[in-house]
Design a protein around this motif. Sequence first.
Motif, mmCIF file in Angstrom:
data_model
loop_
_atom_site.group_PDB
_atom_site.id
_atom_site.type_symbol
_atom_site.label_atom_id
_atom_site.label_comp_id
_atom_site.label_asym_id
_atom_site.label_seq_id
_atom_site.Cartn_x
_atom_site.Cartn_y
_atom_site.Cartn_z
ATOM 1 N N ARG A 298 0.820 -1.216 0.000
ATOM 2 C CA ARG A 298 0.000 0.000 0.000
ATOM 3 C C ARG A 298 0.855 1.268 0.000
ATOM 4 N NH1 ARG A 298 -4.726 -1.113 4.533
ATOM 5 N NH2 ARG A 298 -5.319 -3.217 3.835
ATOM 6 N N HIS A 299 2.048 1.175 0.563
ATOM 7 C CA HIS A 299 2.907 2.341 0.694
ATOM 8 C C HIS A 299 4.169 2.234 -0.159
ATOM 9 C CE1 HIS A 299 0.467 4.022 3.929
ATOM 10 N NE2 HIS A 299 0.380 2.787 4.413
ATOM 11 N N ASP A 300 4.218 1.238 -1.024
ATOM 12 C CA ASP A 300 5.388 1.074 -1.887
ATOM 13 C C ASP A 300 5.349 2.118 -3.004
ATOM 14 O OD1 ASP A 300 7.785 -0.017 -2.548
ATOM 15 O OD2 ASP A 300 7.006 -1.952 -3.217
ATOM 16 N N ILE A 301 6.508 2.369 -3.604
ATOM 17 C CA ILE A 301 6.631 3.303 -4.723
ATOM 18 C C ILE A 301 7.191 2.545 -5.913
ATOM 19 C CG2 ILE A 301 7.738 5.419 -5.560
ATOM 20 C CD1 ILE A 301 7.936 6.313 -2.621
ATOM 21 N N ASP A 302 6.380 2.414 -6.960
ATOM 22 C CA ASP A 302 6.808 1.728 -8.182
ATOM 23 C C ASP A 302 7.304 0.309 -7.897
ATOM 24 O OD1 ASP A 302 7.191 1.562 -10.945
ATOM 25 O OD2 ASP A 302 9.290 2.213 -10.800
ATOM 26 N N GLY A 303 6.732 -0.341 -6.879
ATOM 27 C CA GLY A 303 7.128 -1.712 -6.550
ATOM 28 C C GLY A 303 8.563 -1.839 -6.066
ATOM 29 N N ARG A 304 9.133 -0.726 -5.585
ATOM 30 C CA ARG A 304 10.558 -0.705 -5.227
ATOM 31 C C ARG A 304 10.878 -1.693 -4.105
ATOM 32 N NH1 ARG A 304 12.154 5.163 -3.777
ATOM 33 N NH2 ARG A 304 11.205 5.467 -5.834
ATOM 34 N N THR A 305 10.075 -1.683 -3.062
ATOM 35 C CA THR A 305 10.342 -2.551 -1.909
ATOM 36 C C THR A 305 10.117 -4.013 -2.270
ATOM 37 O OG1 THR A 305 9.471 -0.734 -0.582
ATOM 38 C CG2 THR A 305 9.923 -2.799 0.554
ATOM 39 N N ALA A 306 9.091 -4.285 -3.057
ATOM 40 C CA ALA A 306 8.834 -5.662 -3.491
ATOM 41 C C ALA A 306 9.996 -6.190 -4.315
ATOM 42 C CB ALA A 306 7.543 -5.719 -4.295
ATOM 43 N N ARG A 307 10.581 -5.338 -5.137
ATOM 44 C CA ARG A 307 11.719 -5.771 -5.950
ATOM 45 C C ARG A 307 12.940 -6.059 -5.093
ATOM 46 N NH1 ARG A 307 9.253 -1.966 -9.545
ATOM 47 N NH2 ARG A 307 8.760 -2.927 -11.553
ATOM 48 N N VAL A 308 13.168 -5.233 -4.077
ATOM 49 C CA VAL A 308 14.276 -5.503 -3.157
ATOM 50 C C VAL A 308 14.046 -6.825 -2.433
ATOM 51 C CG1 VAL A 308 15.399 -4.744 -1.033
ATOM 52 C CG2 VAL A 308 14.945 -3.097 -2.846
ATOM 53 N N ALA A 309 12.827 -7.046 -1.958
ATOM 54 C CA ALA A 309 12.518 -8.293 -1.259
ATOM 55 C C ALA A 309 12.713 -9.494 -2.175
ATOM 56 C CB ALA A 309 11.085 -8.253 -0.732
ATOM 57 N N ALA A 310 12.295 -9.365 -3.436
ATOM 58 C CA ALA A 310 12.473 -10.460 -4.386
ATOM 59 C C ALA A 310 13.950 -10.741 -4.628
ATOM 60 C CB ALA A 310 11.772 -10.120 -5.702
ATOM 61 N N ARG A 311 14.751 -9.691 -4.714
ATOM 62 C CA ARG A 311 16.192 -9.879 -4.887
ATOM 63 C C ARG A 311 16.785 -10.624 -3.693
ATOM 64 N NH1 ARG A 311 20.681 -7.736 -7.720
ATOM 65 N NH2 ARG A 311 22.581 -7.726 -6.438
ATOM 66 N N LEU A 312 16.309 -10.311 -2.501
ATOM 67 C CA LEU A 312 16.807 -10.996 -1.310
ATOM 68 C C LEU A 312 16.449 -12.483 -1.338
ATOM 69 C CD1 LEU A 312 16.030 -8.271 1.371
ATOM 70 C CD2 LEU A 312 18.289 -8.961 0.541
ATOM 71 N N VAL A 313 15.220 -12.806 -1.729
ATOM 72 C CA VAL A 313 14.841 -14.216 -1.871
ATOM 73 C C VAL A 313 15.733 -14.890 -2.905
ATOM 74 C CG1 VAL A 313 13.011 -15.802 -2.569
ATOM 75 C CG2 VAL A 313 12.456 -13.831 -1.149
ATOM 76 N N HIS A 314 15.936 -14.210 -4.019
ATOM 77 C CA HIS A 314 16.803 -14.753 -5.085
ATOM 78 C C HIS A 314 18.208 -15.033 -4.549
ATOM 79 C CE1 HIS A 314 19.345 -14.365 -8.781
ATOM 80 N NE2 HIS A 314 18.352 -15.051 -9.298
ATOM 81 N N LEU A 315 18.767 -14.089 -3.807
ATOM 82 C CA LEU A 315 20.119 -14.276 -3.260
ATOM 83 C C LEU A 315 20.171 -15.434 -2.267
ATOM 84 C CD1 LEU A 315 22.544 -11.539 -2.040
ATOM 85 C CD2 LEU A 315 21.904 -13.363 -0.462
ATOM 86 N N LEU A 316 19.165 -15.534 -1.409
ATOM 87 C CA LEU A 316 19.181 -16.577 -0.396
ATOM 88 C C LEU A 316 19.005 -17.975 -0.965
ATOM 89 C CD1 LEU A 316 17.067 -14.833 2.393
ATOM 90 C CD2 LEU A 316 19.529 -15.307 2.442
ATOM 91 N N THR A 317 18.492 -18.058 -2.183
ATOM 92 C CA THR A 317 18.199 -19.381 -2.767
ATOM 93 C C THR A 317 19.169 -19.759 -3.879
ATOM 94 O OG1 THR A 317 16.605 -18.372 -4.299
ATOM 95 C CG2 THR A 317 15.747 -19.233 -2.220
#
Length: 320
Positions: A298-317
């Motif tokens: 709800r408070h994200d800007i251009d999906g910026r936080t979701a993209r960071v979170a996805a990158r973190l999942v990608h790195l951890l896996t």
Amino acid sequence: MPSETPLDNAIDMTPWQGRTDPESHSERWHQKVRPLTESGAPGCALLGFACDAGVARNQGRVGAAEGPAALRQALAPLAWHRRDPAYDAGDVCCKGDAMEDAQQALADRLTPLLNVGHRPIILGGGHEVAYASWSGLAQHLASRGETAPRVGIINFDAHFDLRDPAHVRSSGTPFSQIADGSQQRGWPFCYACLGVSRAANTRALFNRSAELGVLVREDRDFDARYLDAIQRDLERFIARCDHLYLTIDLDVLPAAEAPGVSAPAARGVSLALIEPLLERIRDSGKLRLADLAELNPRHDIDGRTARVAARLVHLLTLND
């Protein structure tokens, strides 16, 4: 024979969409993730925690219950670099203010995943997810007969989340609850909190962390010049532990990198400084599960936080 049907018939695979490239070895996550089945070989199991009741109790910005769907959508188009499979294990959803019920439901979903060799990654959800994640791991270890395992809890977070649960249990109390739960089980409490903001934590919380022997590194300690020293501290912490549980509150990142969280950080710790530490945790051989908390679309800007979170999942896996 094991069932070939999904463990949860309500698993929604529609977020797993994206571009398909014609070249060989060009797969993306949306092409590889499958619904979890009982017959699936051990792999990465993504389990959503659609809950922000703890954030509401903590007087934060609600909306993190929508985080799991947003994170899946951001992860779907990323390039695939895994050998082992990845599964969508569906969501645990909180009904109204029933946070404790949702936490127990998540713990009960995690335990069998761990029992059969999956490495779960929980997609939050408010940081009340931490108590649920630890509870699921504790149930798993107890079922294996481990009497006093040293479970290292590594929390990247601007907040200790060590507030007193006797007043109200919320997204601000999970590690106090874990400390209490560890004491009840006769287990040592091994907690590292990295990225803490002195401006966002009271003296009472710093005193509590000292009483519990928490490894603390403040946000102002994170500088490229001192990263080697922080890594050595982390390696000593890992060496003392039998198992690791990693939890990442996205509000540890600067607000410019992660605006879509319950409590955006005025300073924070940059992703570039966090990633090398996460790689060390990932490659330790001791990591049993991880979660990401406080993604608030709800408070994200251009999906910026979701993209960071996805990158973190990608790195951890990563395991290619």
